[in-house]
Design a protein around this motif. Structure first.
Motif, mmCIF file in Angstrom:
data_model
loop_
_atom_site.group_PDB
_atom_site.id
_atom_site.type_symbol
_atom_site.label_atom_id
_atom_site.label_comp_id
_atom_site.label_asym_id
_atom_site.label_seq_id
_atom_site.Cartn_x
_atom_site.Cartn_y
_atom_site.Cartn_z
ATOM 1 N N GLU A 118 1.262 -1.476 -0.279
ATOM 2 C CA GLU A 118 0.212 0.157 -0.425
ATOM 3 C C GLU A 118 0.633 1.406 0.423
ATOM 4 O O GLU A 118 0.354 2.270 -0.943
ATOM 5 N N VAL A 119 1.861 1.500 0.648
ATOM 6 C CA VAL A 119 2.194 2.041 1.055
ATOM 7 C C VAL A 119 4.063 2.964 -0.236
ATOM 8 O O VAL A 119 4.305 3.714 -0.161
ATOM 9 N N THR A 120 4.148 1.479 -0.654
ATOM 10 C CA THR A 120 5.138 1.306 -2.105
ATOM 11 C C THR A 120 4.066 1.420 -2.892
ATOM 12 O O THR A 120 4.747 -0.271 -3.578
ATOM 13 N N PRO A 121 3.417 1.815 -3.957
ATOM 14 C CA PRO A 121 2.695 1.669 -5.039
ATOM 15 C C PRO A 121 3.811 1.240 -6.247
ATOM 16 O O PRO A 121 4.668 2.045 -6.079
ATOM 17 N N ARG A 315 0.519 4.368 -19.743
ATOM 18 C CA ARG A 315 0.776 4.662 -18.337
ATOM 19 C C ARG A 315 -0.193 4.012 -17.445
ATOM 20 O O ARG A 315 -0.779 3.293 -17.511
ATOM 21 N N LEU A 316 0.175 3.839 -15.930
ATOM 22 C CA LEU A 316 -0.509 3.616 -14.769
ATOM 23 C C LEU A 316 -1.915 4.238 -14.761
ATOM 24 O O LEU A 316 -1.350 5.920 -14.619
ATOM 25 N N LYS A 317 -2.245 3.383 -14.166
ATOM 26 C CA LYS A 317 -3.868 4.251 -13.787
ATOM 27 C C LYS A 317 -3.198 5.202 -12.585
ATOM 28 O O LYS A 317 -3.025 4.672 -11.547
ATOM 29 N N ASP A 318 -4.096 6.508 -12.090
ATOM 30 C CA ASP A 318 -3.974 6.915 -10.841
ATOM 31 C C ASP A 318 -5.819 6.615 -10.549
ATOM 32 O O ASP A 318 -6.955 7.098 -10.988
ATOM 33 N N LYS A 319 -6.106 5.878 -9.627
ATOM 34 C CA LYS A 319 -6.887 4.817 -8.790
ATOM 35 C C LYS A 319 -7.465 5.282 -7.963
ATOM 36 O O LYS A 319 -6.426 6.127 -6.720
ATOM 37 N N LEU A 320 -8.740 5.470 -7.325
ATOM 38 C CA LEU A 320 -9.148 5.872 -6.223
ATOM 39 C C LEU A 320 -8.204 4.188 -4.469
ATOM 40 O O LEU A 320 -8.377 5.365 -3.468
ATOM 41 N N GLY A 321 -8.547 3.946 -5.103
ATOM 42 C CA GLY A 321 -8.178 2.794 -4.653
ATOM 43 C C GLY A 321 -7.286 1.686 -5.550
ATOM 44 O O GLY A 321 -6.839 1.648 -6.220
ATOM 45 N N THR A 322 -7.179 0.670 -4.048
ATOM 46 C CA THR A 322 -6.073 -0.501 -5.626
ATOM 47 C C THR A 322 -4.668 -0.536 -5.282
ATOM 48 O O THR A 322 -4.651 -0.322 -7.194
ATOM 49 N N ARG A 323 -5.032 0.496 -5.178
ATOM 50 C CA ARG A 323 -2.933 1.466 -5.708
ATOM 51 C C ARG A 323 -2.588 0.583 -5.364
ATOM 52 O O ARG A 323 -1.429 0.978 -6.249
ATOM 53 N N GLN A 324 -2.398 -1.096 -4.711
ATOM 54 C CA GLN A 324 -0.811 -1.498 -4.800
ATOM 55 C C GLN A 324 -0.388 -2.329 -6.183
ATOM 56 O O GLN A 324 0.373 -2.693 -6.401
ATOM 57 N N LEU A 478 -11.694 1.324 2.219
ATOM 58 C CA LEU A 478 -13.046 1.585 1.887
ATOM 59 C C LEU A 478 -12.602 1.823 0.489
ATOM 60 O O LEU A 478 -13.089 1.327 -0.775
ATOM 61 N N ARG A 479 -11.533 2.699 0.220
ATOM 62 C CA ARG A 479 -11.615 2.878 -0.730
ATOM 63 C C ARG A 479 -10.652 1.039 -2.192
ATOM 64 O O ARG A 479 -11.285 0.855 -3.307
ATOM 65 N N ASP A 480 -10.574 0.175 -1.791
ATOM 66 C CA ASP A 480 -10.643 -1.103 -2.537
ATOM 67 C C ASP A 480 -11.933 -1.516 -2.532
ATOM 68 O O ASP A 480 -11.934 -2.370 -3.128
ATOM 69 N N ALA A 481 -12.942 -1.319 -1.297
ATOM 70 C CA ALA A 481 -13.314 -1.980 -1.438
ATOM 71 C C ALA A 481 -14.932 -1.374 -2.841
ATOM 72 O O ALA A 481 -15.394 -1.933 -3.252
ATOM 73 N N GLN A 482 -14.792 -0.289 -2.828
ATOM 74 C CA GLN A 482 -15.279 0.559 -3.876
ATOM 75 C C GLN A 482 -15.223 0.365 -5.362
ATOM 76 O O GLN A 482 -16.491 -0.159 -6.341
ATOM 77 N N VAL A 483 -14.081 -0.692 -5.301
ATOM 78 C CA VAL A 483 -13.923 -1.219 -6.671
ATOM 79 C C VAL A 483 -14.443 -2.358 -6.777
ATOM 80 O O VAL A 483 -15.393 -3.488 -8.213
ATOM 81 N N LEU A 484 -15.112 -3.242 -5.880
ATOM 82 C CA LEU A 484 -15.567 -4.292 -6.272
ATOM 83 C C LEU A 484 -17.084 -4.458 -6.716
ATOM 84 O O LEU A 484 -17.461 -5.569 -7.144
ATOM 85 N N SER A 485 -17.633 -3.298 -6.377
ATOM 86 C CA SER A 485 -19.317 -3.192 -7.306
ATOM 87 C C SER A 485 -18.792 -2.500 -8.843
ATOM 88 O O SER A 485 -20.119 -2.349 -9.186
#
Length: 635
Positions: A118-121, A315-324, A478-485
């Motif tokens: 998480e802290v080293t994406p 490019r890499l996507k700049d996402k709300l979550g799943t940044r890992q 929470l950020r990572d949960a948002q991708v699930l829907s």
């Protein structure tokens, strides 16, 4: 004494807690003459407090109190429902011992790796120091350790080794359920890897994918491959039929060269991928729509100069979550590939993949709910407010109990669909099982995805302000949960998929649903304490049946408007039946009964409730549109 028994004994005595989201190794506080241990204050008479300034704030200047943080304990031993479910359906010592030991490793070691991810994406290095295009996606050491761990623990392999026959998928997904919240999102490449292996297995394990299949399903880290799933293009995600522009140019040796732009490729550091493309004929023409799509296999490799073959990472996507996890836009510029499906049968060929990846998505959803509940209940024993611990505040316990009920419903639905998949894969599925698997897979994915966002959000609130602070690690849940829907079909897309499933089977899948739900209720008919829940589910089921009969005589637009509420109704009723069934077995606890009763107090069939309010009439869509695009009145 077995590994499981030894760990359970230690868990009862003290447990082996892990500081939430800590980095590997113990966390230490800097101690000074003005500092007190976490959760404590210094005695007023302590002479060390008599320094310059206010006695309580000298030197440290932060005050004498430090809040104890929530601790992550062995997630297998902490989960009464998981252990009870497995005692009932998979009472194998080997499975229990493995899950116990893995849960201990997750709490004491793997969770720290997840935080490091998480802290080293990941980051993208386009060029080397001498100007050569290299497109290196640099990931953290922890991300690479996750890959080795996944192979060693058989997180994909178990589904193909099938050590417990028809229950092997339940065993595999139980392990992933324990792992997911600590995995640093490595469960995403594992989902696509499992899906790819499933597709290859269904199409036949032969050249050119026999080596790939062996690598996808191995337990040896040095051989293990992960797979990408490159489907989404600029024109659309779920609508691959009209959104896929990538073309496949036939080569003289029977292979193809792919040319196109993939807009959203998750786990882009994979070793191979499955992707859709349109085969060009000799005149360069392609067939539009889904009839023109074929499925291709391609390996991700580099040439002697270190450049990717046939791929440019834009490019890499700049996402709300799943940044890992690295997610990228890719230009396919002559990527060598092999066609796996018959020409024009690409969409049909990925049906098995979608089943597997949607189940993985739902496992992650249930796991996220379980993790936030586990941490919140631990925190409730450590946090004091208004003179007493949070656990002694009835309203707080009511809130956590509601989260627990949602989590239990999600877990049982996930495991039941895993059970159905396991039966299908081992040739033990009845026609009823097959129909249920087809209907419940999209229902499971869409409902648990929405549940996860709500439950995890509520869970963060239970930590107060600390739930909003990034370095606690909590907001990432929470950020990572948002991708699930969103991933693998949004709620509306999957609701319409449910309708297609019903239509294509001429309603047979619904008949299977009603039959099996009634059989689950019948098993609890002799348990008086569950009578209110049984009555509620039975009534909702009857109302649903009446709605289906009425809707069948309506225009297709009627059911399309009701699709989301229909899918929610299918989920809630079936979850209620599963909770009742679990509460009726001889090893059930009073909490199992209470959870079933609480679940069945909600509106189990919202499609009937909203039909009564005329939500699906032909007048509704224009009113909805007028409301959304309401314009101010002109003077």
């Amino acid at each position: 004494m077995s590994v499981c028994s030894a760990l359970l004994s230690r868990h009862v005595a003290a447990g082996r807690p892990r500081v939430l989201c800590g980095v590997p190794g113990p966390l230490r506080h800097i101690t000074s003459a003005g500092a007190a241990a976490p959760g404590t204050t210094r005695p007023a008479e302590d002479p060390l407090w008599e320094a310059e300034g206010h006695p309580l704030f000298s030197r440290a200047r932060t005050g004498p109190f430090f809040q104890d943080r929530p601790l992550l304990k062995n997630p297998f031993l902490e989960d009464a429902l998981l252990r009870g479910y497995l005692r009932r359906h998979l009472p194998q010592e080997a499975a229990f011992s493995d899950l116990c030991a893995f849960g201990e490793r997750v709490a004491s070691e793997v969770d720290g790796w997840g935080r490091e991810c998480e802290v080293t994406p990941p980051r993208l290095v386009h060029f080397d120091p001498w100007g050569h295009r290299v497109d290196h996606i640099v990931t953290s050491p922890a991300w690479r350790r996750m890959k080795d761990l996944s192979a060693q623990e058989g997180l994909v392999a178990i589904g193909y080794e099938r050590p417990f026959g028809e229950w092997s998928r339940v065993y595999q997904m139980s392990k992933l359920y324990i792992y997911s919240p600590s995995s640093g999102l490595y469960t995403c490449p594992l989902a696509m890897t499992d899906g790819a292996a499933k597709v290859i297995q269904s199409l036949g394990v032969s050249w050119p994918v026999d080596e790939a299949y062996s690598r996808l399903t191995t337990r040896h880290p040095e051989r293990f491959w992960t797979s990408g799933q490159w489907m989404t293009e600029r024109r659309g995600g779920s609508d691959v039929a009209s959104g896929t522009e990538t073309v496949a140019v036939p080569q003289g040796d029977g292979s193809y060269k792919l040319h196109g732009f993939k807009w959203f490729t998750s786990a882009t550091d994979a070793d191979m991928t499955l992707t859709l493309a349109r085969v060009q004929d000799r005149e360069g023409a392609t067939t539009p729509g889904s009839r023109g799509l074929s499925l291709f296999y391609a390996e991700v490799s580099r040439d002697q100069e270190g450049q990717l073959k046939g791929i440019e990472v834009q490019r890499l996507k700049d996402k709300l979550g799943t940044r890992q996890m690295p997610t990228a836009e890719l230009l396919l510029d002559g990527l060598q590939a092999h066609r796996l499906s018959d020409e024009g049968r690409g969409v049909a060929s990925i049906a098995n993949m979608l089943t597997v990846t949607r189940i993985h998505n739902s496992v992650s959803a249930a796991a996220a709910m379980r993790r936030v509940v586990q941490l919140a209940r631990d925190y409730a024993t450590r946090r004091t407010a208004f003179g007493k611990p949070l656990k002694d505040h009835p309203l707080h316990m009511q809130t956590l109990a509601r989260m627990e009920v949602e989590t239990r419903g999600a877990f049982l639905l996930v495991m039941d669909v895993c059970r159905l998949l396991g039966r299908e894969e081992t040739g033990m599925a009845t026609q009823l099982d097959t129909h249920l698997l087809r209907l419940l897979t999209p229902v499971l994915k869409l409902y648990t995805g929405k549940q996860a966002v709500a439950v995890v959000s509520e869970g963060l609130e239970s930590f107060g302000g600390q739930g909003y602070i990034e370095d606690t690690g909590l907001p990432g849940l929470l950020r990572d949960a948002q991708v699930l829907s969103i991933w693998e079909g949004t709620t509306n897309v999957l609701s319409l998929d449910v309708l297609r499933c019903v239509a294509r089977s001429s309603g047979v899948v619904l008949e299977a649903y009603f039959t099996h739900t009634k059989s689950l209720l019948a098993g609890a008919s002799s348990v008086p304490s569950l009578a209110p829940a049984v009555k509620a589910v039975d009534g909702a089921l009857s109302g649903l049946g009446e709605f289906v009969q009425v809707a069948a005589a309506k225009p297709p637009s009627y059911l399309q408007l009701a699709a989301r509420d229909l899918a929610y109704s299918l989920a809630r009723i079936y979850m209620g039946a599963l909770l009742i069934d679990h509460a009726s077995w001889e090893g059930a606890s009073p909490s199992d009964t209470y959870a079933a009763l609480r679940w069945c107090e909600q509106d189990l069939c919202p499609v009937v409730t909203k039909k009564a309010r005329d939500w699906y009439s032909p007048n509704t869509p224009p009113l909805d549109a007028a409301l959304v695009y309401d314009q101010p009145i002109q003077d």
